[in-house]
Design a protein around this motif. Structure first.
Motif, PDB file in Angstrom:
ATOM      1  N   LEU A 388     125.434  26.030 123.300  1.00 58.74           N
ATOM      2  CA  LEU A 388     125.043  24.866 123.807  1.00 58.74           C
ATOM      3  C   LEU A 388     126.228  24.238 124.143  1.00 58.74           C
ATOM      4  O   LEU A 388     126.442  23.580 125.380  1.00 58.74           O
ATOM      5  CB  LEU A 388     124.205  23.998 123.156  1.00 58.74           C
ATOM      6  CG  LEU A 388     122.683  24.474 122.686  1.00 58.74           C
ATOM      7  CD1 LEU A 388     121.928  23.467 121.715  1.00 58.74           C
ATOM      8  CD2 LEU A 388     122.174  24.175 124.161  1.00 58.74           C
ATOM      9  N   LEU A 389     127.427  24.129 123.271  1.00 60.36           N
ATOM     10  CA  LEU A 389     128.636  23.660 123.858  1.00 60.36           C
ATOM     11  C   LEU A 389     129.204  24.273 125.272  1.00 60.36           C
ATOM     12  O   LEU A 389     129.859  23.708 125.969  1.00 60.36           O
ATOM     13  CB  LEU A 389     129.608  23.943 122.813  1.00 60.36           C
ATOM     14  CG  LEU A 389     129.446  23.041 121.472  1.00 60.36           C
ATOM     15  CD1 LEU A 389     130.362  23.180 120.386  1.00 60.36           C
ATOM     16  CD2 LEU A 389     129.449  21.445 121.684  1.00 60.36           C
ATOM     17  N   GLU A 390     128.830  25.520 125.133  1.00 61.33           N
ATOM     18  CA  GLU A 390     129.272  26.238 126.394  1.00 61.33           C
ATOM     19  C   GLU A 390     128.631  25.837 127.713  1.00 61.33           C
ATOM     20  O   GLU A 390     129.242  25.605 128.722  1.00 61.33           O
ATOM     21  CB  GLU A 390     129.014  27.850 126.467  1.00 61.33           C
ATOM     22  CG  GLU A 390     130.222  28.382 125.471  1.00 61.33           C
ATOM     23  CD  GLU A 390     131.566  28.428 126.059  1.00 61.33           C
ATOM     24  OE1 GLU A 390     131.907  28.517 127.073  1.00 61.33           O
ATOM     25  OE2 GLU A 390     132.775  28.161 124.977  1.00 61.33           O
ATOM     26  N   ILE A 391     127.109  25.608 127.408  1.00 61.70           N
ATOM     27  CA  ILE A 391     126.566  25.139 128.484  1.00 61.70           C
ATOM     28  C   ILE A 391     126.857  23.701 129.000  1.00 61.70           C
ATOM     29  O   ILE A 391     127.047  23.370 130.369  1.00 61.70           O
ATOM     30  CB  ILE A 391     124.941  25.134 128.001  1.00 61.70           C
ATOM     31  CG1 ILE A 391     124.447  26.521 127.903  1.00 61.70           C
ATOM     32  CG2 ILE A 391     124.269  24.105 129.101  1.00 61.70           C
ATOM     33  CD1 ILE A 391     123.254  26.669 127.232  1.00 61.70           C
ATOM     34  N   LEU A 392     127.173  23.002 127.796  1.00 65.28           N
ATOM     35  CA  LEU A 392     127.835  21.474 128.437  1.00 65.28           C
ATOM     36  C   LEU A 392     128.978  21.377 129.159  1.00 65.28           C
ATOM     37  O   LEU A 392     129.285  20.587 129.842  1.00 65.28           O
ATOM     38  CB  LEU A 392     127.664  20.745 126.985  1.00 65.28           C
ATOM     39  CG  LEU A 392     127.984  19.211 127.181  1.00 65.28           C
ATOM     40  CD1 LEU A 392     126.657  18.415 127.647  1.00 65.28           C
ATOM     41  CD2 LEU A 392     128.265  18.522 125.918  1.00 65.28           C
ATOM     42  N   LYS A 393     129.771  22.320 128.816  1.00 64.84           N
ATOM     43  CA  LYS A 393     131.147  22.598 129.677  1.00 64.84           C
ATOM     44  C   LYS A 393     130.890  22.560 130.942  1.00 64.84           C
ATOM     45  O   LYS A 393     131.721  22.282 131.706  1.00 64.84           O
ATOM     46  CB  LYS A 393     131.952  23.585 128.922  1.00 64.84           C
ATOM     47  CG  LYS A 393     132.412  23.396 127.752  1.00 64.84           C
ATOM     48  CD  LYS A 393     133.398  24.427 127.494  1.00 64.84           C
ATOM     49  CE  LYS A 393     134.060  24.292 125.933  1.00 64.84           C
ATOM     50  NZ  LYS A 393     134.979  25.675 125.562  1.00 64.84           N
ATOM     51  N   ASN A 394     129.711  23.343 131.451  1.00 62.64           N
ATOM     52  CA  ASN A 394     129.349  23.277 132.752  1.00 62.64           C
ATOM     53  C   ASN A 394     128.850  22.439 133.583  1.00 62.64           C
ATOM     54  O   ASN A 394     128.135  22.484 134.464  1.00 62.64           O
ATOM     55  CB  ASN A 394     128.699  24.880 132.819  1.00 62.64           C
ATOM     56  CG  ASN A 394     129.404  26.120 132.670  1.00 62.64           C
ATOM     57  OD1 ASN A 394     130.610  26.097 133.050  1.00 62.64           O
ATOM     58  ND2 ASN A 394     128.961  27.013 131.885  1.00 62.64           N
ATOM     59  N   ARG A 395     128.523  21.385 132.860  1.00 64.66           N
ATOM     60  CA  ARG A 395     127.559  20.222 133.128  1.00 64.66           C
ATOM     61  C   ARG A 395     128.518  19.169 133.517  1.00 64.66           C
ATOM     62  O   ARG A 395     129.646  18.812 132.720  1.00 64.66           O
ATOM     63  CB  ARG A 395     126.562  19.753 132.157  1.00 64.66           C
ATOM     64  CG  ARG A 395     125.529  20.787 131.620  1.00 64.66           C
ATOM     65  CD  ARG A 395     124.745  21.276 132.952  1.00 64.66           C
ATOM     66  NE  ARG A 395     123.529  22.436 132.516  1.00 64.66           N
ATOM     67  CZ  ARG A 395     123.798  23.662 132.768  1.00 64.66           C
ATOM     68  NH1 ARG A 395     124.839  23.986 133.323  1.00 64.66           N
ATOM     69  NH2 ARG A 395     122.925  24.380 132.185  1.00 64.66           N
ATOM     70  N   SER A 396     128.244  18.235 134.620  1.00 66.15           N
ATOM     71  CA  SER A 396     129.165  17.006 134.925  1.00 66.15           C
ATOM     72  C   SER A 396     129.303  16.107 133.601  1.00 66.15           C
ATOM     73  O   SER A 396     128.273  15.560 133.517  1.00 66.15           O
ATOM     74  CB  SER A 396     128.900  16.532 136.230  1.00 66.15           C
ATOM     75  OG  SER A 396     129.454  15.450 136.554  1.00 66.15           O
ATOM     76  N   PRO A 397     130.316  15.442 133.240  1.00 63.34           N
ATOM     77  CA  PRO A 397     130.309  14.272 132.779  1.00 63.34           C
ATOM     78  C   PRO A 397     129.927  13.048 133.333  1.00 63.34           C
ATOM     79  O   PRO A 397     129.509  11.978 132.473  1.00 63.34           O
ATOM     80  CB  PRO A 397     131.821  14.203 132.241  1.00 63.34           C
ATOM     81  CG  PRO A 397     132.726  15.297 132.604  1.00 63.34           C
ATOM     82  CD  PRO A 397     131.718  16.028 133.741  1.00 63.34           C
ATOM     83  N   LYS A 398     129.718  13.051 134.512  1.00 63.93           N
ATOM     84  CA  LYS A 398     128.935  11.960 135.470  1.00 63.93           C
ATOM     85  C   LYS A 398     127.560  11.992 135.241  1.00 63.93           C
ATOM     86  O   LYS A 398     126.837  10.710 135.841  1.00 63.93           O
ATOM     87  CB  LYS A 398     129.456  12.021 136.719  1.00 63.93           C
ATOM     88  CG  LYS A 398     131.155  11.892 137.021  1.00 63.93           C
ATOM     89  CD  LYS A 398     131.290  12.020 138.527  1.00 63.93           C
ATOM     90  CE  LYS A 398     132.986  11.448 138.539  1.00 63.93           C
ATOM     91  NZ  LYS A 398     133.391  11.530 140.038  1.00 63.93           N
TER      92      LYS A 398
END
Length: 450
Positions: A388-398
């Motif tokens: 899940l942390l790897e998935i979150l890295k590919n998502r925009s902080p915005k």
């Protein structure tokens, strides 16, 4: 004589309440019930010279002319001045009621779909048998307008709660006898301001999805009426339900304590404590149209489950407040299911348009990208945490991130998440994320098969 006075006009709203179900099917009887009430509780000009306790024969002799039949047959037109000679429209539209015929007919059409009521209005309202009139008395007793004992009917000392007519409303400056605290506060304000026509035009309409089949509408109305009668008793009785469970695909029997009714997502439910169809929970939301039978039981009945007996003897039976507290703890109507934390990501533009600034649940809270990352580290174990942390890295902080406590396996939550796709992504719980992914894969195959 009773001092209570019933002077309500025969507005369609009042008749609908008296009908206890389909007004269209019970129109003549319902209008007749209104006449009964005027004859028993009306003003001095309308009220019959009867004692507060009376028999059907005594009412008949006071209401009809002396030549009215005392047998079982339908009365003939024996006397133009007898009450049985008056047509329905003569009872409804006169100086005493102040009802305008065409306005009443329009209201009737709006409520029932009856487009041509002329035939009904021309019928003799009391040109019926003694047995039918006796049935009217029994209905009035069931509704709480009379008490039957020792083969006599007794006037009541307090009227049952009922909708108020516009005349009553003008005098009381209220919308009705029922408080509006069951509605969201914003809806209450709308109803208070716009529940009536403005310069003869209705400006507010409330449209809700209601999936109850028309063939069971009367049955749902009957269950609501029976529950209302049960809740008026002290103590409230437990009930045995025969229930057609969609989940189990079978008919089951459950002994429960009825707590309250909710309208939720297209249907009406009875929230009850005791036994559930699958015997896995003590609470259950029973859809009213799936109840086949409802039998009141005594508190000493041997069929009562142990949990009900304990709460009854300890005087700790649950209340609607208990349900409200549980609903506030987690998102979902099935308040008795276990709760779990959910982390959701929305596309920023979608969130700005449709999610931000709306109320979903007390625990539905927007968090930052960093907080979302921390939640994954705190709540998720390996190896799912790293994935899940790897998935979150590919998502925009915005993007917009929300956390919420929800009821696991609540179908309403699943349907809401489906409606938000593909602008919404469940990051965890991991098993829910995997389940949604499997659904999406199946859906993709449906649309890409040649």
């Amino acid at each position: 004589m009773s001092e209570l006075v019933f002077q309500e006009a025969p507005q369609v709203e009042l008749l609908q309440w008296l009908a206890r179900g389909s007004l269209k099917q019970k129109l003549l009887r319902t209008i007749r019930l209104w006449v009964w009430l005027r004859s028993l509780y009306g003003n001095r000009q309308e009220r019959l010279a009867l004692n507060d306790s009376f028999t059907y024969a005594e009412w008949r002799d006071a209401f009809f002319s002396p030549t009215h039949t005392k047998g079982e047959e339908v009365p003939s037109l024996h006397d133009p001045d007898c009450s049985c000679a008056k047509t329905t429209q003569q009872w409804l539209f006169n100086e005493q009621t102040g009802i305008v015929a065409h306005q009443w007919q329009e209201s009737l059409m709006a409520h029932t779909g009856i487009t041509d009521s002329r035939k009904v209005l021309k019928r003799r309202l009391f040109g019926i048998t003694r047995r039918s009139l006796q049935g009217d008395l029994e209905v009035l007793a069931d509704l709480g307008w009379l008490v039957y004992k020792n083969e006599k009917y007794y006037r009541v000392s307090e009227f049952p709660q009922r909708p108020l007519t516009p005349k009553d409303e003008a005098e009381s400056n209220k919308l009705g006898v029922y408080e509006l605290n069951f509605l969201h506060e914003d809806l209450v304000e709308i109803v208070e301001n716009h529940s009536h026509e403005i310069n003869g035009i209705q400006r507010f309409f409330l449209k809700v999805d209601y999936v109850i089949p028309r063939i069971t509408i009367d049955l749902v109305g009957e269950w609501q009426y029976q529950l209302r009668q049960l809740w008026a008793e002290t103590p409230v009785s437990p009930i045995k339900l025969t229930y057609a469970s969609a989940k189990l695909e079978s008919q089951v029997h459950c002994v429960v304590f009825p707590v309250c009714i909710y309208y939720f997502q297209r249907a009406v439910y009875l929230c009850a404590y005791g036994e559930s169809p699958d015997q896995k929970t003590e609470w259950y939301n029973f859809r009213l149209d799936r109840i086949q039978k409802m039998i009141p039981l005594d508190w000493e009945n041997s069929q009562l489950p142990l949990n009900l007996r304990k709460h009854y003897h300890k005087q700790t039976l649950p209340s609607p407040d208990d349900i409200a507290v549980e609903m506030s703890k987690a998102w979902g109507f099935d308040f008795y299911l276990p709760s779990q934390l959910m982390l959701i990501r929305f596309d920023k533009d979608f969130s700005d348009r449709y999610v931000s600034g709306t109320e979903r649940h007390e625990t539905f809270e927007e968090i930052s990208y960093q907080q979302a990352q921390n939640l994954i580290k705190q709540k998720i174990k390996q190896p799912e945490q790293q994935a899940l942390l790897e998935i979150l890295k590919n998502r925009s902080p915005k993007d917009a991130y929300y956390q919420v406590c929800y009821r696991k396996q609540d179908n309403g939550i699943v349907m809401r998440l489906r409606a938000w796709r593909p602008k919404c992504e469940v990051l965890f719980p991991y098993e829910l994320r995997q389940s949604i992914a499997a659904d999406v894969a199946k859906e993709f195959q449906l649309y890409h098969q040649h």
